[in-house]
Write a protein that holds these residues in place. Structure first.
Motif, PDB file in Angstrom:
ATOM      1  N   ASP A 108      34.371  43.294  31.715  1.00 41.42           N
ATOM      2  CA  ASP A 108      35.196  43.583  30.659  1.00 41.42           C
ATOM      3  C   ASP A 108      36.211  43.672  31.377  1.00 41.42           C
ATOM      4  O   ASP A 108      36.528  44.678  32.133  1.00 41.42           O
ATOM      5  N   VAL A 109      37.178  44.019  29.901  1.00 39.68           N
ATOM      6  CA  VAL A 109      38.580  45.010  30.401  1.00 39.68           C
ATOM      7  C   VAL A 109      38.548  45.967  31.625  1.00 39.68           C
ATOM      8  O   VAL A 109      37.749  47.300  30.321  1.00 39.68           O
ATOM      9  N   ALA A 110      39.131  46.100  32.380  1.00 41.66           N
ATOM     10  CA  ALA A 110      39.474  47.497  32.983  1.00 41.66           C
ATOM     11  C   ALA A 110      37.937  48.619  33.539  1.00 41.66           C
ATOM     12  O   ALA A 110      37.497  49.380  33.313  1.00 41.66           O
ATOM     13  N   ALA A 111      36.526  47.691  33.544  1.00 41.46           N
ATOM     14  CA  ALA A 111      35.554  47.587  33.307  1.00 41.46           C
ATOM     15  C   ALA A 111      35.199  49.027  34.583  1.00 41.46           C
ATOM     16  O   ALA A 111      34.344  50.333  33.882  1.00 41.46           O
ATOM     17  N   ALA A 152      40.134  44.826  35.342  1.00 39.81           N
ATOM     18  CA  ALA A 152      38.454  44.520  35.769  1.00 39.81           C
ATOM     19  C   ALA A 152      37.964  46.116  36.457  1.00 39.81           C
ATOM     20  O   ALA A 152      37.356  46.791  36.429  1.00 39.81           O
ATOM     21  N   HIS A 153      39.327  45.645  37.710  1.00 40.84           N
ATOM     22  CA  HIS A 153      38.685  46.870  39.107  1.00 40.84           C
ATOM     23  C   HIS A 153      39.979  46.446  39.515  1.00 40.84           C
ATOM     24  O   HIS A 153      40.437  47.491  40.844  1.00 40.84           O
ATOM     25  N   TYR A 154      40.926  47.613  38.495  1.00 41.95           N
ATOM     26  CA  TYR A 154      42.039  48.411  38.893  1.00 41.95           C
ATOM     27  C   TYR A 154      41.933  49.161  39.230  1.00 41.95           C
ATOM     28  O   TYR A 154      41.178  50.213  39.194  1.00 41.95           O
ATOM     29  N   ASP A 155      43.437  49.575  40.238  1.00 37.92           N
ATOM     30  CA  ASP A 155      42.764  51.316  41.460  1.00 37.92           C
ATOM     31  C   ASP A 155      41.094  51.163  41.551  1.00 37.92           C
ATOM     32  O   ASP A 155      40.860  52.090  42.456  1.00 37.92           O
ATOM     33  N   ASN A 156      40.728  49.910  42.438  1.00 39.51           N
ATOM     34  CA  ASN A 156      39.250  49.502  43.226  1.00 39.51           C
ATOM     35  C   ASN A 156      40.624  50.043  44.634  1.00 39.51           C
ATOM     36  O   ASN A 156      40.686  48.709  45.372  1.00 39.51           O
ATOM     37  N   LEU A 157      40.819  51.024  45.339  1.00 39.28           N
ATOM     38  CA  LEU A 157      41.551  51.177  46.203  1.00 39.28           C
ATOM     39  C   LEU A 157      40.912  50.901  47.501  1.00 39.28           C
ATOM     40  O   LEU A 157      41.501  50.535  48.467  1.00 39.28           O
ATOM     41  N   SER A 158      39.043  50.859  47.536  1.00 45.68           N
ATOM     42  CA  SER A 158      38.832  51.264  48.909  1.00 45.68           C
ATOM     43  C   SER A 158      37.846  49.388  48.789  1.00 45.68           C
ATOM     44  O   SER A 158      37.111  48.827  49.847  1.00 45.68           O
ATOM     45  N   LEU A 159      38.027  48.417  48.565  1.00 51.40           N
ATOM     46  CA  LEU A 159      37.430  46.987  48.060  1.00 51.40           C
ATOM     47  C   LEU A 159      37.779  45.975  50.145  1.00 51.40           C
ATOM     48  O   LEU A 159      39.024  46.240  50.198  1.00 51.40           O
ATOM     49  N   THR A 160      36.182  45.599  50.170  1.00 46.46           N
ATOM     50  CA  THR A 160      36.044  45.337  51.305  1.00 46.46           C
ATOM     51  C   THR A 160      35.163  44.223  51.034  1.00 46.46           C
ATOM     52  O   THR A 160      35.826  43.218  52.356  1.00 46.46           O
TER      53      THR A 160
END
Length: 201
Positions: A105-108, A130-138
């Motif tokens: 869901d939103v901003a989970a 949902a993944h706002y500011d997930n800075l490290s995703l690979t």
């Protein structure tokens, strides 16, 4: 020769049950079955401070089944659930999530700045931010997802994820759903990261 073979077949068919150990070949099934693979467990890996069972229950909004804590890794067995709005928002200890959730869901996971790996085995919807500011995703595996955000334009699902090298696994349909172009959130990832895209037909 034919009579000999016929007699041999009759003898083989009528080996008494008590002689099974003596004649194991005749008691082997020629049809083998492989048990169906069990559904993947849910797994959340933390850098430290893993969530307790009560904290996880609060984040998800229900009581999980078979909560297990092994070091900094939490697992649980539930096979059908959703991750609610802001359920894990701001948890900077999460490194990896592998979940059977159907809807994110939103901003989970808003503000979970250290998440590197996302595996959603069943998720068909991943909603705005949902993944706002997930800075490290690979690694992003969303192979069942048919809806990123509330439309095919940019909806901040992965906002501020920039400058990373990412492997993205998605349904092929998400690459053409926006007037023949990729979904807006995928375009955002492409424009701001080095992306390898794996398309699932």
């Amino acid at each position: 020769m034919r009579i000999f073979l016929l007699l041999l077949a009759i003898v083989a068919i009528n080996i008494p049950a008590q002689d099974a150990a003596t004649y194991p070949y005749y008691y082997k099934s020629h049809i083998t079955s492989t048990p169906a693979p069990s559904a993947p467990i849910n797994e959340i890996i933390f850098s430290s401070s893993p969530m307790s069972e009560s904290e996880l229950n609060t984040a998800l909004g229900f009581s999980v089944t078979n909560y297990q804590l092994n070091g900094n890794t939490v697992t649980f067995d539930n096979q059908s659930f959703n991750v609610g709005s802001q359920g894990f928002a701001g948890n900077t200890f999460i490194l990896s999530i592998s979940l059977n959730a159907g809807i994110i869901d939103v901003a989970a996971f808003d503000g979970c700045t250290n998440i590197q790996t996302i595996n959603y085995y069943k998720a068909t919807e991943i909603r705005n931010g949902a993944h706002y500011d997930n800075l490290s995703l690979t690694t992003i595996n969303i192979a069942k997802c048919i809806s990123l955000g509330n439309d095919v334009d940019y909806t901040s699902v992965f906002a501020n994820c920039v400058g990373n090298t990412i492997t993205l696994t998605i349904p092929a349909a998400l690459m053409t759903c926006n007037g023949g172009n990729p979904d807006g959130d995928i375009q955002y990832l492409q424009a701001n990261n080095t992306i390898t895209i794996i398309q699932i037909p």
